[in-house]
Scaffold this active site. Structure first.
Site, PDB file in Angstrom:
ATOM      1  N   HIS A   6      14.837  16.239 133.058  1.00  0.00           N
ATOM      2  CA  HIS A   6      15.311  15.209 134.159  1.00  0.00           C
ATOM      3  C   HIS A   6      14.172  14.701 134.958  1.00  0.00           C
ATOM      4  O   HIS A   6      13.812  13.497 134.813  1.00  0.00           O
ATOM      5  CB  HIS A   6      16.607  15.708 134.850  1.00  0.00           C
ATOM      6  N   GLU A   7      13.482  15.687 135.641  1.00  0.00           N
ATOM      7  CA  GLU A   7      12.371  15.566 136.536  1.00  0.00           C
ATOM      8  C   GLU A   7      11.134  14.776 135.662  1.00  0.00           C
ATOM      9  O   GLU A   7      10.690  14.060 136.097  1.00  0.00           O
ATOM     10  CB  GLU A   7      12.129  16.565 137.264  1.00  0.00           C
TER      11      GLU A   7
ATOM     12  N   HIS B 141      11.567  11.423 135.462  1.00  0.00           N
ATOM     13  CA  HIS B 141      10.954  10.649 136.569  1.00  0.00           C
ATOM     14  C   HIS B 141       9.388  10.571 136.322  1.00  0.00           C
ATOM     15  O   HIS B 141       8.751   9.455 136.714  1.00  0.00           O
ATOM     16  CB  HIS B 141      11.544  11.540 137.764  1.00  0.00           C
TER      17      HIS B 141
ATOM     18  N   GLU C 123      16.357   6.522 137.736  1.00  0.00           N
ATOM     19  CA  GLU C 123      17.229   7.452 137.306  1.00  0.00           C
ATOM     20  C   GLU C 123      17.595   7.066 135.749  1.00  0.00           C
ATOM     21  O   GLU C 123      18.051   8.081 135.034  1.00  0.00           O
ATOM     22  CB  GLU C 123      18.605   7.345 138.165  1.00  0.00           C
TER      23      GLU C 123
HETATM   24 ZN    ZN Z   1      17.027  12.013 139.267  1.00  0.00          ZN
END
Ligand code: ZN
Length: 514
Positions: free
Chosen positions: A276-277, A280, A308
């Site tokens: 997830h990170e 980003h 996101e």
């Molecule tokens: Zn996030």
């Protein structure tokens, strides 16, 4: 002659404006660096000194950015036809600088300071109230914070045809309107509820016991690093460290910091958090932060929803897929000393795609996650409208969890006190989580159309074509287009909930033998 003279001076004004904004941006990046340190390696005793450092930097940044000279230069540039030609990069930069400048100068400094101070106090009260599961203890601080936030929204002004909440939403998702979000969320809510009920009634839950096998943190870190390297995260221009609450900070050109967390009995949590990170982080690394737009809006991310969408794409659309695990399962076994040797690909994929309504948003699975978000969106919008009194918040929360997720909330700690956001005035932030899922799903369908052998590449651990597509269609544009324009340019359609529903059907139902 005068025209020539004017043209000779105005680009100089653009250069001067760029220089001033770069300095302001550098102050911001120093603040981000200190913030990262605070969450990772800072000794606890340094907290008061760090608060002082952070406050000074924030004030210096605000002073630089709202300097009347910035306003003068901006106005001069805006009136220069060569800089403001429709569709040009300079025009896009000027449009976005104007947006930021007007916002920053509309809210009086005293109110900014009061929000920061009250937010910091309220966050402290929230921590204690959450530990004791005592909403009444938090209510006065929240009441004060909502009042200040509403005042801020009034300073920013209600956008045309909108409501007060939109002024706050605009900080995170520029140009979005609550009414438009509601128009997407409401039908999605009904479809998700029906989907979750169908899975519960007609499906057989997959085996998940092997997901809590004990795996060393070192093994998980090595596996996660190998995955992130394959995804394309540039460790020469970034790091991966450990924190309690994972985050990503794209603090400067060539410096993107990811954090994750490791629990020995939950390797999937570490992996999904890291991916997830990393999503980003890949966005941050793909923004044109060095070169002519350094420190300017075109080098900045467009909205939290789009940000996101990048994290959720790598976490869910890639990281929970069968092709991904075809590659990643043998890799995991190598780093986990064979701890998953008896788990086959089907079992692994199914275990990554569960659907179980639960109390905590950050621990929820893909199908139920958006319902958690919608509940918060409805409640915070009602609070800003003045339709929901603070004292009635726990009741409204618990009723929504009962009706939407079918679960009873046993206490406020696992209910309306679970998220930190409202304590420091982050209102209008929650809906961007679901917008991210919706954008990710819609982009994903287009990507699969345009890269027909994406699954085959993924099975081999090759992610270059996917990353190139994201760089080309999303990352490199910065704030040149709005989020909805970016989505429409990339997919040819306005945002819709259909792709997300199709994605969940394809992923979750097979996991439940449906
Ligand atoms: Zn996030």
């Amino acid at each position: 002659m005068t025209t020539v003279a004017a043209h000779a001076t105005l680009p100089k004004q653009y250069a001067r404006l760029t220089e001033m904004l770069r300095e302001a941006d550098t102050l911001k990046s120093v603040g981000a660096m200190l913030g990262w340190d605070q969450e990772t390696y800072m000794p606890a005793a340094a907290a008061p000194a760090r608060a002082g450092q952070a406050a000074l930097l924030a004030r210096l940044h605000h002073e630089r950015f709202t300097d009347p000279k910035v306003g003068e230069l901006l106005a001069a540039c805006e009136s220069d036809p060569t800089l403001s030609a429709e569709g040009s990069e300079t025009a896009a930069n000027l449009r976005e600088i104007r947006r930021d400048y007007d916002k920053a100068t509309k809210v009086p400094g005293d109110l900014v300071a009061e929000l920061a101070r009250t937010g910091s106090e309220a966050q402290d009260v929230w921590k204690k109230a959450r530990a004791k599961s005592d909403f009444a203890m938090f209510a006065p601080a929240l009441e004060k914070m909502i009042g200040l936030t509403r005042r801020k929204a009034e300073c920013l002004g209600v956008p045309e045809g909108g409501e007060l909440y939109d002024a706050l939403l605009d900080e995170y998702e520029p140009d979005a309107r609550a009414a438009e979000i509601e128009a997407v969320f409401n039908p999605l809510r009904d479809r998700l509820s029906a989907f979750i009920a169908d899975v519960k009634e007609n499906g057989t839950p997959p085996k998940t016991d092997f997901m809590s096998r004990k795996i060393s943190k070192a093994g998980q870190h090595a596996f996660g690093t190998a995955v992130l390297t394959a995804l394309g995260f540039d460790f020469n221009a970034g790091r991966l460290d450990t924190t309690t609450h994972p985050f990503c900070s794209g603090m400067a050109a060539g410096d993107t910091r990811l954090t994750t967390r490791y629990e020995e009995d939950n390797f999937a949590d570490a992996l999904t958090s890291s991916m997830h990170e990393c999503g980003h982080g890949l966005y941050e690394q793909g923004l044109p932060k060095s070169g002519p737009h350094a420190g300017m809006p075109l080098a900045d991310s467009v909205s939290l929803g789009i940000h996101e969408s990048q994290s959720r794409m790598w976490e869910n659309f890639v990281g929970r897929s069968r092709p991904f695990w075809k590659w990643a399962l043998p890799l995991a076994n190598r780093h986990f000393d064979g701890a998953l040797h008896d788990v086959d690909l089907d079992a692994m994929t199914a275990a990554m795609n569960t659907c179980t309504p639960s109390l905590i948003r950050v621990e929820s699975d893909e199908p139920t996650y958006n319902l958690h978000v919608m509940i918060r969106f409805g409640i915070e919008r009602a609070m800003i409208r003045g339709d929901l009194a603070i004292k009635d918040l726990p009741g409204a929360w618990n009723d929504s969890y009962k009706s939407l997720l079918g679960i009873d909330v046993p206490d406020d700690r696992r209910g309306c006190l679970q998220d930190v956001h409202w304590s420091f005035g982050l209102i209008g932030y929650f809906p961007t989580y679901s917008l991210g899922n919706l954008y990710a799903a819609q982009l994903w369908e287009t990507i699969n159309d345009q890269i027909p052998d994406l699954d085959t590449q993924t099975e081999k651990g090759e992610f270059g074509a996917l990353l190139t597509w994201l760089r080309e269609n999303i990352h490199r544009h910065g704030r040149r287009y709005t989020a909805s324009q970016l989505c429409e340019r990339a997919t040819g359609k306005p945002l819709s909930a259909d792709p997300l529903m199709r994605h969940l059907e394809r992923r979750v139902k097979p996991a439940y033998g449906m």
